[in-house]
Design an enzyme around this catalytic site. Sequence first.
Site, PDB file in Angstrom:
ATOM      1  N   GLU A 182       5.746  -5.402   2.907  1.00 12.66           N
ATOM      2  CA  GLU A 182       4.851  -6.027   1.917  1.00 12.66           C
ATOM      3  C   GLU A 182       5.587  -6.395   0.625  1.00 12.66           C
ATOM      4  OE1 GLU A 182       1.425  -3.477   1.306  1.00 12.66           O
ATOM      5  OE2 GLU A 182       0.423  -4.423   2.996  1.00 12.66           O
ATOM      6  N   GLU A 251      -1.202  -4.483  10.121  1.00 11.44           N
ATOM      7  CA  GLU A 251      -1.993  -3.323   9.690  1.00 11.44           C
ATOM      8  C   GLU A 251      -3.466  -3.674   9.624  1.00 11.44           C
ATOM      9  OE1 GLU A 251      -0.654  -1.456   6.029  1.00 11.44           O
ATOM     10  OE2 GLU A 251       1.447  -1.724   6.620  1.00 11.44           O
TER      11      GLU A 251
HETATM   12  C1  GAL Z   1      -0.285  -1.059   2.991  1.00 11.07           C
HETATM   13  C2  GAL Z   1       1.097  -0.478   3.252  1.00 11.07           C
HETATM   14  C3  GAL Z   1       0.985   0.750   4.142  1.00 11.07           C
HETATM   15  C4  GAL Z   1      -0.065   1.688   3.621  1.00 11.07           C
HETATM   16  C5  GAL Z   1      -1.380   0.936   3.486  1.00 11.07           C
HETATM   17  C6  GAL Z   1      -2.505   1.769   2.932  1.00 11.07           C
HETATM   18  O1  GAL Z   1      -0.277  -1.943   1.928  1.00 11.07           O
HETATM   19  O2  GAL Z   1       1.904  -1.430   3.879  1.00 11.07           O
HETATM   20  O3  GAL Z   1       2.222   1.392   4.226  1.00 11.07           O
HETATM   21  O4  GAL Z   1       0.340   2.175   2.397  1.00 11.07           O
HETATM   22  O5  GAL Z   1      -1.210  -0.111   2.597  1.00 11.07           O
HETATM   23  O6  GAL Z   1      -2.759   2.830   3.754  1.00 11.07           O
END
Ligand code: GAL
Length: 825
Positions: A182, A251
């Site tokens: 990110e 994600e």
């Molecule tokens: C995203 C990040 C993850 C985790 C998630 C929140 O932005 O890439 O590693 O932190 O947020 O759980």
Amino acid sequence: MAPGKFYFSFLCFLSLLLFLTDAVNVSHDGRAIIIYGQRRILISGSIHYPRSTPEMWPDLIQKAKEGGLNTIETYVFWNAHEPVRRQYDFSGNNDLIRFLKTIHEAGLYSILRIGPYVCAEWNYGGFPVWLHNLPGIEMRTTNNVFMNEMQNFTTLIINKITEEKLLASQGGPIIIAQIENEYGNVMGAYGDAGKVYIDWCASMAESYNIGVPWVMCQQSDAPQPMINTCNGYYCDQFTPNNPNSPKIWTENWVGWYKSWGDRDPHRTAEDVAFAVARFYQSGGTLQNYYMYHGGTNFGRTAGGPYITTSYGYDAPLDEFGNIAQPKWGHLKKLHEVLKSIEKNLVYGSVNETDLGNSVEATVYATNGSSSVFLSSINTTSDATVTFNGKQYTVPAWSVSILPDGQTEEYNTAKINVQTSLNEHWPNEAEKQPESLKWVWRPENIDDALKGKSHSSANKLIDQKEVTSDASDYLWYITSLHLDEHDPIWSDDMSLRINASGQVIYAYLNGQHIGTRGAKHGISSDEVEFKIKLNNGKNVISLLSVTTGLQNFGSFFDTWPTGLVGPIEVVGRKGEQTIIKDLSSHKWHYKIGLDGWDKKFFSEESSLNTKWASDQLPTNRSFTWYKTTFKAPLGKDPVVVDLEGLGKGFAWVNGYNIGRYWPTYLTAEDGCTNDPCDYRGEYSNAKCISNCGKPTQKWYHVPRSFLKDGDNTLVLLEEMGGNPSYVNFRTVSVGTACGNAYENHTLELSCQSRPISAIKFASFGDPQGTCGSFNKGTCESNKDALSIIEKACVGKQTCSIDVSENTFGSTNCGDITKRLAVEAVC
Ligand code: GAL
């Protein structure tokens, strides 16, 4: 066999054959990831290996496979592997290679997100703190010191996985790798150097030539051939920055994490399924649940500040590895349907139509076969639409999937699997807490109170620099000579401390003058304690305690930690305020705690240490407690209830099970008894529970930490508490509720226990939710309760055909009837 199913079985066979014979490069086109020459639908889930134990991995991965995943994703945790520069640890929970091999043995693929910056609510985002202390370093930007270290670690990981033949291009499971994480979200803050850095990341990744694609998440300008991917609650609107990049969702947040003080977040199964179905409907071909199993932040691995020890995440497998229903089962059914139409999804022509009423139809068609998605983004009203001459009702905020183009096989808003409520079962091996005999001993804080230290400087130093994060604890000690003739001297004096996101225990001349825990967040906190100084020499001893280091944000690595100053003595006389700044005094630094250095928690040392067994103190700060206990019988996951204690650390048989802080209560407001409405966009403020309660009272004790006979629990209590309530329990399903639509089969399961009774059953239009079902306005003419009792009581699992055949006719008219059951385990 349905054509989709045949195609899928054929692919499995082909894959197996190729696994056994030859390795093939993984590639991609604009539509999908291509493995063994075939475009694929990939359904992945995150399991972070250090957040569980190697003994748990096979079961977690098996449950993921049964849940319909074909891929497991993990980050690589740099600070777990290189805690000290060039000293590596790949043992126990950190055994990345064993984890990847376990995935491979289960026949699944894997996605390796190397980072090595990972965020992940992990301490310092995965960076080792020694990195921060290298001269001249600037992290995540064009800086040679940082880039050398990043490349060194990345190369180490690539070499390890290559030596073990773990890349798909070598016949192994890894089909995709990720570099950075990110960066696009923060890149602007790094200016031109940021752009140069991300280009460098891309060329470094490419130079490894690993034969599988690389991704960069949330990087809208990802340099080619990096595939930029999406993270978030919904990614159907996402388009990659190159027509040759497939649409990938790295994600899909299935819930959310917790900080101390936070209430429990919950994201409904309906909404997660809706987001997934919309993603595949809109051309996505790979999505990853973040997290599929969240697990536990053992030891000092929690990020922060203030991330809890539990990293349950409301995931399909709960913190302890139990199947969380209905999420796991509802998504499993979705995965089955998606896989059955894989060929149409990745090879079919795509045709989208707006059917009005907020309903969109998407048709994926190959020769002679077409599959259809009907989705509604309306947040309040269900819609009835006509499609290909047939009428369909699409509930608000839902997606229907018609694998054969005609018949609805799945709708994201209609759950046909059980809802499980967990129970904490008493320990059958011994009666606790009564049987637990405690001994104790004080932590030696006297040295620090008297001013003994390891080092000194004429300034306040950031905690990371002094400790290199070898400990949560750092004493800042100074002495102050003042007499009553000093202009500041008054009856109204205080000590004012500017600290950053920390807990502080303050002492003056050996006496405790106050404790402060900043409210969660990273805010600088001004803390003021009333003081009475000695006429002459005074010793100020301040213990600063970290609770996980910052893990995200631009330049997060430089955010101050500890007593950043100024630290001042304030004297008030009437209208007049006089301030004495102590910041550039001589400060002495003492790292860690004596009992921790002496390993009071280890089995050997606890035998050699004198523990007192009389008059167990309660509410005493800086106290070590120890007891022995018998592990609960059976195989269900074990938790320890630490309510009654303040804040500290707990060890079982020498394993650090994490920070505990049950006295940190959550906000009182925001929880309602209303059923949670899955409709409309999710945010982590929606559907919360556990208001006004300890943020975390249950702490996971993995079975592999336990042994037959006596086990030892050691607590380091900082704030003061009472260990007499501590007890170990097992956690598994206590109530299994079925809530299924007619013409489906409902399976009820108490997992490892038999179903002992049926509390409620009704087929018709029952109302309410699990734990508070009521009969509706119509019902079947046979007694649903006794039918289900006969089918289920005494069994661990039973299966019910939800139809008028089983329950008799109803007087419900032409509504779709439902069965609601509440079974007791
Ligand atoms: C995203 C990040 C993850 C985790 C998630 C929140 O932005 O890439 O590693 O932190 O947020 O759980």
